[in-house]
Design a protein around this motif. Structure first.
Motif, PDB file in Angstrom:
ATOM      1  N   GLU A 102      15.737 -10.145  10.622  1.00  0.00           N
ATOM      2  CA  GLU A 102      16.729  -9.080  10.819  1.00  0.00           C
ATOM      3  C   GLU A 102      16.121  -7.709  10.544  1.00  0.00           C
ATOM      4  N   GLU A 103      15.244  -7.628   9.552  1.00  0.00           N
ATOM      5  CA  GLU A 103      14.563  -6.360   9.287  1.00  0.00           C
ATOM      6  C   GLU A 103      13.637  -5.980  10.447  1.00  0.00           C
ATOM      7  N   PRO A 111      19.888  -4.970   6.871  1.00  0.00           N
ATOM      8  CA  PRO A 111      18.438  -5.135   7.038  1.00  0.00           C
ATOM      9  C   PRO A 111      17.708  -3.811   7.242  1.00  0.00           C
ATOM     10  N   GLN A 112      18.357  -2.875   7.899  1.00  0.00           N
ATOM     11  CA  GLN A 112      17.756  -1.564   8.124  1.00  0.00           C
ATOM     12  C   GLN A 112      17.498  -0.875   6.781  1.00  0.00           C
ATOM     13  N   SER A 147      17.422  -2.351   3.725  1.00  0.00           N
ATOM     14  CA  SER A 147      16.527  -3.120   2.863  1.00  0.00           C
ATOM     15  C   SER A 147      15.070  -2.936   3.282  1.00  0.00           C
ATOM     16  N   LEU A 148      14.831  -2.769   4.590  1.00  0.00           N
ATOM     17  CA  LEU A 148      13.461  -2.535   5.050  1.00  0.00           C
ATOM     18  C   LEU A 148      12.954  -1.178   4.564  1.00  0.00           C
ATOM     19  N   SER A 154      15.603  -4.551  13.120  1.00  0.00           N
ATOM     20  CA  SER A 154      15.991  -3.158  12.874  1.00  0.00           C
ATOM     21  C   SER A 154      14.880  -2.198  13.301  1.00  0.00           C
ATOM     22  N   VAL A 177       8.832  -9.597   5.450  1.00  0.00           N
ATOM     23  CA  VAL A 177       9.834  -8.904   6.253  1.00  0.00           C
ATOM     24  C   VAL A 177      10.689  -9.962   6.931  1.00  0.00           C
ATOM     25  N   TYR A 216       5.900 -10.080   8.736  1.00  0.00           N
ATOM     26  CA  TYR A 216       7.073 -10.896   9.071  1.00  0.00           C
ATOM     27  C   TYR A 216       6.726 -12.384   8.997  1.00  0.00           C
TER      28      TYR A 216
END
Length: 232
Positions: free
Chosen positions: A95-96, A182-183, A185-186, A99, A92, A87
Motif C-alpha cells: 500500500e505504501e 500508507p501515504q 506512514s511512508l 502511494s 515498505v 518493498y
C-alpha cells in the motif's frame, strides 16, 4: 539590439538544453528500465486505474539503487530498483508503494514532469542572462548571488509541486479504497529509507517539503473533504 544579444543567446541556450535534457532522459530510461510485474501491486494499481476510469496503470523499474520514484517528461512512471527492493524486503508495504505510484501519477496528471524540464532549462537561461548582466555591476560575487537566488526559486517551485502531487495522490488513494494511511506512514520512514538528512536543514532550501509539513497538509485535506461530505 547588441545589448539584447546576450539575453537572446541565453533563451536559445535554454531551449537547446530542454531538447537535449529530454532526449538524454528518455534514452537513459529506455536503456535501463523494465516494466514492473508484481501480482500484489497489480491488484492495487488496478483499483487505482478503476478509480481513474482508465484501463491500466503501467509502471517501470528503473535499474538504479537510490530509493526514489519519478515521472518522466513523456508521462511514464518509474520506481527505482532500490525502492522496489525495500518493498521486497518488507521495509515498505504494498500500500505504501501504491502511494508512491499515486504521487507520481499526480506529477504526470498535473503536468509537473514536463514543466520541471522546461523550468530547469528556463532557469539555466535566466541564470546565464542574469550572470552576464549582474556580473557587470557586481563583479566576482554577482554570479554567486544569482546562483543562490535561482536555486531558492527552483526549490520553492519544486516544493509546491510536491504538495500538489501529494493532494492528488491522497484523493486517488481514498477513491481507490486504499486510504491515506500508507501515504503518511511512508513519509514517516522515508528519510531513513533514502538516507536523507533534510530534517536538519531549513525548509526554504529544500526541494521537497519536510515530512511533518507533508503529513499536516494531507490531514488538512482529509478534514476539508470530510467537512464537505458532512455538509452535503
Amino acid at each position: 539590439m547588441i545589448k539584447l544579444m546576450p539575453i537572446l543567446l541565453a533563451v536559445l541556450y535554454g531551449l537547446a538544453m530542454y531538447r537535449f535534457s529530454a532526449w538524454r532522459t528518455k534514452r537513459e530510461l529506455d536503456a535501463n528500465s523494465t516494466e514492473l510485474a508484481d501480482p500484489i501491486l497489480k491488484v492495487l494499481m488496478d483499483n487505482m486505474a478503476k478509480a481513474l476510469d482508465i484501463d491500466r496503470i503501467r509502471v517501470h523499474i528503473y535499474e538504479i539503487e537510490p530509493v526514489n520514484g519519478l515521472a518522466a517528461p513523456d508521462g511514464r512512471i518509474f520506481i527505482t530498483r532500490g525502492f522496489f527492493n525495500k518493498y521486497r524486503q518488507g521495509q515498505v508495504t504494498s500500500e505504501e508503494m501504491a502511494s508512491v505510484i499515486a504521487h507520481e501519477l499526480g506529477h504526470v496528471a498535473l503536468g509537473h514532469s514536463r514543466r520541471r524540464m522546461i523550468d530547469f532549462s528556463g532557469q539555466n537561461a535566466m541564470r546565464t542572462a542574469l550572470i552576464m548582466i549582474v556580473g557587470r555591476f557586481i563583479p566576482y560575487i554577482g554570479p554567486w548571488i544569482v546562483n543562490g537566488l535561482i536555486s531558492l526559486l527552483a526549490a520553492k517551485l519544486s516544493r509546491n509541486d510536491e504538495f500538489e502531487a501529494d493532494a492528488y495522490a491522497s484523493a486517488l488513494l481514498v477513491k481507490a479504497g486504499i486510504g491515506t494511511g500508507p501515504q503518511k506512514s511512508l513519509f514517516a520512514k522515508l528519510e531513513k529509507l533514502t538516507g536523507a538528512r533534510g530534517a536538519a536543514m531549513p525548509a526554504w532550501i529544500l526541494s521537497h517539503p519536510k515530512t511533518d509539513q507533508r503529513i499536516a497538509a494531507i490531514e488538512a485535506n482529509e478534514a476539508k473533504w470530510s467537512g464537505g461530505l458532512t455538509n452535503a
